[in-house]
Design a protein around this motif. Structure first.
Motif, short mmCIF file in Angstrom:
data_model
loop_
_atom_site.label_atom_id
_atom_site.label_comp_id
_atom_site.label_asym_id
_atom_site.label_seq_id
_atom_site.Cartn_x
_atom_site.Cartn_y
_atom_site.Cartn_z
N VAL A 1 -2.89 11.17 6.49
CA VAL A 1 -2.31 10.45 5.35
C VAL A 1 -3.44 9.88 4.51
O VAL A 1 -4.57 9.74 4.97
CB VAL A 1 -1.37 9.28 5.77
N SER A 2 -3.12 9.57 3.27
CA SER A 2 -4.04 8.82 2.42
C SER A 2 -3.32 7.55 2.00
O SER A 2 -2.09 7.49 1.99
CB SER A 2 -4.48 9.65 1.21
N ALA A 3 -4.11 6.55 1.66
CA ALA A 3 -3.55 5.25 1.28
C ALA A 3 -4.18 4.79 -0.02
O ALA A 3 -5.37 4.98 -0.25
CB ALA A 3 -3.83 4.23 2.38
N ARG A 4 -3.34 4.20 -0.86
CA ARG A 4 -3.85 3.63 -2.12
C ARG A 4 -2.96 2.47 -2.51
O ARG A 4 -1.78 2.42 -2.18
CB ARG A 4 -3.93 4.67 -3.21
N HIS A 5 -3.56 1.56 -3.23
CA HIS A 5 -2.78 0.43 -3.73
C HIS A 5 -2.18 0.82 -5.07
O HIS A 5 -2.72 1.66 -5.78
CB HIS A 5 -3.67 -0.80 -3.89
N PRO A 6 -1.02 0.22 -5.40
CA PRO A 6 -0.44 0.52 -6.71
C PRO A 6 -1.47 0.25 -7.80
O PRO A 6 -2.27 -0.67 -7.69
CB PRO A 6 0.73 -0.46 -6.82
N ARG A 7 -1.46 1.09 -8.80
CA ARG A 7 -2.46 0.97 -9.86
C ARG A 7 -2.42 -0.39 -10.52
O ARG A 7 -1.37 -0.87 -10.93
CB ARG A 7 -2.23 2.03 -10.92
N GLN A 8 -3.60 -0.95 -10.66
CA GLN A 8 -3.72 -2.21 -11.38
C GLN A 8 -3.42 -2.01 -12.86
O GLN A 8 -2.94 -2.89 -13.53
CB GLN A 8 -5.13 -2.80 -11.21
N THR B 1 0.85 -1.19 0.00
CA THR B 1 0.00 0.00 0.00
C THR B 1 0.88 1.24 0.00
O THR B 1 1.84 1.32 0.76
CB THR B 1 -0.91 0.02 1.24
N LEU B 2 0.56 2.18 -0.87
CA LEU B 2 1.31 3.43 -0.93
C LEU B 2 0.65 4.45 -0.01
O LEU B 2 -0.56 4.64 -0.04
CB LEU B 2 1.35 3.96 -2.36
N VAL B 3 1.46 5.10 0.79
CA VAL B 3 0.99 6.07 1.77
C VAL B 3 1.54 7.44 1.38
O VAL B 3 2.71 7.56 1.04
CB VAL B 3 1.46 5.69 3.19
N VAL B 4 0.66 8.45 1.44
CA VAL B 4 1.07 9.82 1.11
C VAL B 4 0.59 10.74 2.23
O VAL B 4 -0.57 10.68 2.64
CB VAL B 4 0.45 10.28 -0.23
#
Length: 119
Positions: A93-100, A37-40
């Motif tokens: 922070v926000s969290a997102r998974h690497p783009r599929q 998971t990418l955290v920004v």
């Protein structure tokens, strides 16, 4: 001997980890965090903030994977996920998974594999 396991700068004493997480041992079933998971960061650290939270905000000015954050903090991934959940719940922070979409289409990979086998 320096810290747990004799590694300089590492202090994984259970009482320290207990204090960091407020006694919690898991981030929760609905936690969006896994290793990739990418955290920004959504804001800068503020005075009086827990030092680990502030460190996370500084290192996530650009998207950073959970596993990288844990390694940089020298903390277990589970503890790092708890700290990240705190920051996410506070909107820091926000969290997102690497783009599929960044992954190749499985059909194209299959065609390449067939082509290579035919060589």
């Amino acid at each position: 001997m320096n810290g747990a396991g004799g590694r300089p700068g590492r202090d994984d004493a259970p009482d320290r980890l207990y204090t960091l997480t407020g006694g919690r041992s898991r981030a929760g079933a609905d936690s969006p965090f896994d290793l990739v998971t990418l955290v920004v960061a959504e804001c800068d650290p503020v005075p009086g903030m827990q030092s680990e939270h502030a460190a996370i905000l500084r290192m996530t000015e650009r998207p950073t994977a959970v596993v990288e954050i844990a390694a940089e903090l020298r903390l277990p991934v589970g503890i790092t996920k708890i700290l990240l959940t705190d920051l996410l719940d506070a909107g820091r922070v926000s969290a997102r998974h690497p783009r599929q979409e960044a992954l190749p289409d499985p059909e194209i990979l299959e065609q390449v594999l067939v082509g290579l086998r035919n060589l």
